[in-house]
Design a protein around this motif. Structure first.
Motif, PDB file in Angstrom:
ATOM      1  N   MET A  44       0.878  -1.164   0.000  1.00 52.70           N
ATOM      2  CA  MET A  44       0.000   0.000   0.000  1.00 52.70           C
ATOM      3  C   MET A  44       0.913   1.210   0.000  1.00 52.70           C
ATOM      4  SD  MET A  44      -2.933   1.278   2.715  1.00 52.70           S
ATOM      5  CE  MET A  44      -4.151   0.015   2.321  1.00 52.70           C
ATOM      6  N   THR A  45       1.014   1.887  -1.134  1.00 52.23           N
ATOM      7  CA  THR A  45       1.938   3.009  -1.260  1.00 52.23           C
ATOM      8  C   THR A  45       1.429   4.209  -0.466  1.00 52.23           C
ATOM      9  OG1 THR A  45       0.890   3.934  -3.238  1.00 52.23           O
ATOM     10  CG2 THR A  45       2.548   2.207  -3.571  1.00 52.23           C
ATOM     11  N   GLY A  46       2.339   5.114  -0.148  1.00 55.94           N
ATOM     12  CA  GLY A  46       1.978   6.354   0.526  1.00 55.94           C
ATOM     13  C   GLY A  46       1.852   6.255   2.029  1.00 55.94           C
ATOM     14  N   THR A  47       2.012   5.066   2.590  1.00 56.70           N
ATOM     15  CA  THR A  47       1.736   4.903   4.015  1.00 56.70           C
ATOM     16  C   THR A  47       2.854   5.426   4.918  1.00 56.70           C
ATOM     17  OG1 THR A  47       2.558   2.626   3.862  1.00 56.70           O
ATOM     18  CG2 THR A  47       0.186   2.953   3.688  1.00 56.70           C
ATOM     19  N   HIS A  48       4.077   5.551   4.395  1.00 55.45           N
ATOM     20  CA  HIS A  48       5.141   6.121   5.238  1.00 55.45           C
ATOM     21  C   HIS A  48       4.804   7.555   5.620  1.00 55.45           C
ATOM     22  CE1 HIS A  48       7.647   2.651   4.540  1.00 55.45           C
ATOM     23  NE2 HIS A  48       7.531   2.802   3.235  1.00 55.45           N
ATOM     24  N   TRP A  49       4.286   8.312   4.672  1.00 50.52           N
ATOM     25  CA  TRP A  49       3.914   9.702   4.957  1.00 50.52           C
ATOM     26  C   TRP A  49       2.669   9.757   5.836  1.00 50.52           C
ATOM     27  CZ3 TRP A  49       5.710  14.048   5.912  1.00 50.52           C
ATOM     28  CH2 TRP A  49       4.965  15.223   5.817  1.00 50.52           C
ATOM     29  N   ILE A  50       1.719   8.853   5.614  1.00 51.72           N
ATOM     30  CA  ILE A  50       0.541   8.798   6.472  1.00 51.72           C
ATOM     31  C   ILE A  50       0.960   8.545   7.916  1.00 51.72           C
ATOM     32  CG2 ILE A  50      -1.452   7.342   7.046  1.00 51.72           C
ATOM     33  CD1 ILE A  50      -1.978   7.138   4.035  1.00 51.72           C
ATOM     34  N   MET A  62       1.562  11.760  -3.871  1.00 47.04           N
ATOM     35  CA  MET A  62       2.001  10.523  -3.250  1.00 47.04           C
ATOM     36  C   MET A  62       0.774   9.616  -3.102  1.00 47.04           C
ATOM     37  SD  MET A  62       4.346  10.076   0.148  1.00 47.04           S
ATOM     38  CE  MET A  62       5.529  11.268  -0.473  1.00 47.04           C
ATOM     39  N   PRO A  63       0.277   9.066  -4.216  1.00 46.35           N
ATOM     40  CA  PRO A  63      -0.992   8.338  -4.181  1.00 46.35           C
ATOM     41  C   PRO A  63      -0.938   7.097  -3.296  1.00 46.35           C
ATOM     42  CG  PRO A  63      -0.308   8.803  -6.450  1.00 46.35           C
ATOM     43  CD  PRO A  63       0.848   9.127  -5.567  1.00 46.35           C
ATOM     44  N   VAL A  64      -2.096   6.767  -2.751  1.00 46.97           N
ATOM     45  CA  VAL A  64      -2.251   5.516  -2.024  1.00 46.97           C
ATOM     46  C   VAL A  64      -2.791   4.478  -3.005  1.00 46.97           C
ATOM     47  CG1 VAL A  64      -3.465   4.316  -0.167  1.00 46.97           C
ATOM     48  CG2 VAL A  64      -2.606   6.638   0.194  1.00 46.97           C
ATOM     49  N   VAL A  65      -1.958   3.483  -3.319  1.00 48.94           N
ATOM     50  CA  VAL A  65      -2.330   2.404  -4.233  1.00 48.94           C
ATOM     51  C   VAL A  65      -2.028   1.087  -3.528  1.00 48.94           C
ATOM     52  CG1 VAL A  65      -1.982   1.340  -6.493  1.00 48.94           C
ATOM     53  CG2 VAL A  65      -1.774   3.828  -6.245  1.00 48.94           C
ATOM     54  N   ALA A  66      -3.041   0.240  -3.413  1.00 43.64           N
ATOM     55  CA  ALA A  66      -2.896  -1.042  -2.729  1.00 43.64           C
ATOM     56  C   ALA A  66      -3.197  -2.183  -3.688  1.00 43.64           C
ATOM     57  CB  ALA A  66      -3.826  -1.103  -1.516  1.00 43.64           C
ATOM     58  N   GLU A  67      -2.819  -3.398  -3.287  1.00 43.66           N
ATOM     59  CA  GLU A  67      -2.952  -4.532  -4.204  1.00 43.66           C
ATOM     60  C   GLU A  67      -3.245  -5.817  -3.466  1.00 43.66           C
ATOM     61  OE1 GLU A  67      -0.692  -7.243  -4.139  1.00 43.66           O
ATOM     62  OE2 GLU A  67       0.441  -6.324  -2.502  1.00 43.66           O
ATOM     63  N   THR A  68      -3.864  -6.761  -4.205  1.00 44.42           N
ATOM     64  CA  THR A  68      -3.896  -8.171  -3.827  1.00 44.42           C
ATOM     65  C   THR A  68      -3.645  -8.990  -5.098  1.00 44.42           C
ATOM     66  OG1 THR A  68      -6.310  -8.379  -4.080  1.00 44.42           O
ATOM     67  CG2 THR A  68      -5.493  -7.759  -1.910  1.00 44.42           C
ATOM     68  N   TYR A  69      -3.240 -10.232  -4.923  1.00 46.03           N
ATOM     69  CA  TYR A  69      -2.746 -11.068  -6.028  1.00 46.03           C
ATOM     70  C   TYR A  69      -3.892 -11.807  -6.721  1.00 46.03           C
ATOM     71  CZ  TYR A  69      -0.189 -14.882  -8.331  1.00 46.03           C
ATOM     72  OH  TYR A  69       0.311 -15.776  -9.245  1.00 46.03           O
ATOM     73  N   ASP A  70      -4.007 -11.625  -8.050  1.00 43.54           N
ATOM     74  CA  ASP A  70      -5.083 -12.296  -8.789  1.00 43.54           C
ATOM     75  C   ASP A  70      -4.555 -13.299  -9.817  1.00 43.54           C
ATOM     76  OD1 ASP A  70      -4.167 -10.677 -10.871  1.00 43.54           O
ATOM     77  OD2 ASP A  70      -5.931  -9.383 -10.896  1.00 43.54           O
ATOM     78  N   GLY A  71      -3.350 -13.845  -9.595  1.00 41.20           N
ATOM     79  CA  GLY A  71      -2.714 -14.691 -10.596  1.00 41.20           C
ATOM     80  C   GLY A  71      -3.328 -16.062 -10.792  1.00 41.20           C
ATOM     81  N   VAL A  72      -4.283 -16.469  -9.949  1.00 39.18           N
ATOM     82  CA  VAL A  72      -4.987 -17.735 -10.177  1.00 39.18           C
ATOM     83  C   VAL A  72      -6.018 -17.581 -11.291  1.00 39.18           C
ATOM     84  CG1 VAL A  72      -6.491 -19.480  -9.140  1.00 39.18           C
ATOM     85  CG2 VAL A  72      -4.606 -18.503  -7.810  1.00 39.18           C
ATOM     86  N   LEU A  73      -6.667 -16.436 -11.365  1.00 40.74           N
ATOM     87  CA  LEU A  73      -7.742 -16.206 -12.337  1.00 40.74           C
ATOM     88  C   LEU A  73      -7.345 -15.281 -13.478  1.00 40.74           C
ATOM     89  CD1 LEU A  73     -10.764 -15.755  -9.887  1.00 40.74           C
ATOM     90  CD2 LEU A  73      -9.964 -17.842 -11.010  1.00 40.74           C
ATOM     91  N   ASN A  74      -6.175 -14.658 -13.383  1.00 44.12           N
ATOM     92  CA  ASN A  74      -5.753 -13.652 -14.346  1.00 44.12           C
ATOM     93  C   ASN A  74      -4.273 -13.847 -14.676  1.00 44.12           C
ATOM     94  OD1 ASN A  74      -5.658 -10.915 -15.697  1.00 44.12           O
ATOM     95  ND2 ASN A  74      -4.374 -10.447 -13.916  1.00 44.12           N
ATOM     96  N   ASP A  75      -3.908 -13.611 -15.931  1.00 47.64           N
ATOM     97  CA  ASP A  75      -2.496 -13.644 -16.310  1.00 47.64           C
ATOM     98  C   ASP A  75      -1.845 -12.362 -15.804  1.00 47.64           C
ATOM     99  OD1 ASP A  75      -0.008 -13.886 -17.362  1.00 47.64           O
ATOM    100  OD2 ASP A  75      -0.637 -14.015 -19.461  1.00 47.64           O
TER     101      ASP A  75
END
Length: 357
Positions: A75-81, A126-139
């Protein structure tokens, strides 16, 4: 056809919701999606965009706190938060390999959307961008997500009803080995005679079926069908991102405490927060709007809820997270896998789920 949500099935979740039972019940909050699905390209992914404020020209800070239950994620941006207690602009959620593209797109959107600020000040994004992994259903290695997809999600952001399941960044996600993805919920609560709202949005991609509980009922053990193991690690893999937004006045320190309560909300579903899971939470308050600090006075005056009276807010956060995860799962439908190929991730049987209650 619109699928019933968890409450529509008769699941007796506690607490009073807002009118949409969604994060958009907090006034001014909007949500948009870019959903990318093309089976011929092994594409099932996307971007979810959350705008806490309807600001333009010059950003209005949003008070913020973050907490990581398990750090196998981003989750980007969290150091500044963590240091400043606030953020500006939107929050976006995508897949693990899409973070850079979405960050680029959100930065471009912010430079254009807050043009006055970037033109007149030494503005930085400094946008907040977060992720989870979808490699089982998506290339996921095909890098389907582009900066334009992030901008498209932001441009579609609206109030009212919020899509769930395979919407936006939730498109390729799995929770408790059911098809899941995006889920949302809200709670209305009182402190000191005033009513406030707590809204929640999750991107649910976590948990093992055998651990899955709903309101204390061992649903995963009662509904074990459809779990496939071949070609997958025999442990919890995946992540969950939780975004909590309230209109209650809170400091960055208090919001970090609120973000911690997301762990209790997801824990009610049964996950232990496995080592391969990135469980990262963000809590925001849209109260106390004011200028950017570099444009503000030397002394700032803000209101804040007394920490000795904050427990109803904590409970609202826990309840909203718990229900949002189940809403994400209830919205799921059967989807074929990409890696390993030839399997099906099932949507939960909602009639059987309802019958358990």
């Amino acid at each position: 056809m619109h699928k019933p949500r968890a409450r529509d099935l008769g699941l007796p979740f506690p607490g009073q919701t807002g009118p949409f039972n969604a994060i958009t019940d907090v006034a001014g909050v909007t949500v948009g999606f870019a959903t990318l699905t093309d089976p011929s390209r092994d594409m099932r992914t996307g971007v979810t965009a959350i705008r806490p404020r309807n600001d333009v020209g010059v950003p209005v800070p949003v008070w913020a706190g973050h907490y990581a239950l398990n750090g196998n994620g981003e989750m980007t941006g969290t150091h500044w938060i963590d240091d400043a207690g606030y953020m500006i602009g939107p929050v976006c959620i995508t897949n693990t390999h899409g973070v850079g593209a979405v960050h680029h797109g959100v930065t471009r959107w912010m430079i254009e959307h807050y043009a006055e600020f970037f033109r007149q000040d030494h503005g930085w994004a400094m946008p907040v961008v977060a992720e989870t992994y979808d490699g089982v259903l998506n290339d996921i290695n095909a890098l389907h997500v582009t900066p334009d997809d992030a901008i498209a999600a932001l441009l579609t952001a609206k109030s009212g009803h919020v899509g769930e399941g395979s919407c936006g960044g939730g498109n390729g996600m799995i929770a408790y080995q059911f098809k899941a993805g995006t889920g949302t919920s809200s709670r209305v609560f009182e402190i000191g005679g005033r009513r406030y709202t707590m809204g929640c949005l999750v991107q649910a991609n976590h948990g093992r079926r055998s651990d899955f509980q709903v309101l204390g009922t061992p649903v995963g053990q009662l509904m074990p069908e459809g779990v496939f193991e071949r070609g997958l690690p025999q442990r919890e893999m995946g992540s969950i991102i939780v975004v909590l937004i309230t209109d209650a006045p809170l400091s960055g320190l208090s919001l970090r405490q609120v973000a911690k309560r997301a762990a209790l909300g997801i824990g009610r579903g049964g996950t232990p927060g496995g080592n391969s899971s990135g469980d990262i939470f963000l809590a925001l308050s849209v109260a106390n709007p004011g200028p950017m600090p570099q444009r503000a006075a030397a002394v700032l005056t803000k209101t804040e809820i007394n920490g000795e009276l904050i427990d109803p807010l904590y409970l609202a956060a826990v309840q909203a997270v718990e229900e949002a995860v189940v809403n994400a799962i209830v919205a799921g439908e059967d989807v074929a896998t990409f890696k390993p190929a030839g399997q099906i991730v099932p949507g939960i049987d909602t009639k059987r789920l309802a019958a358990l209650f």
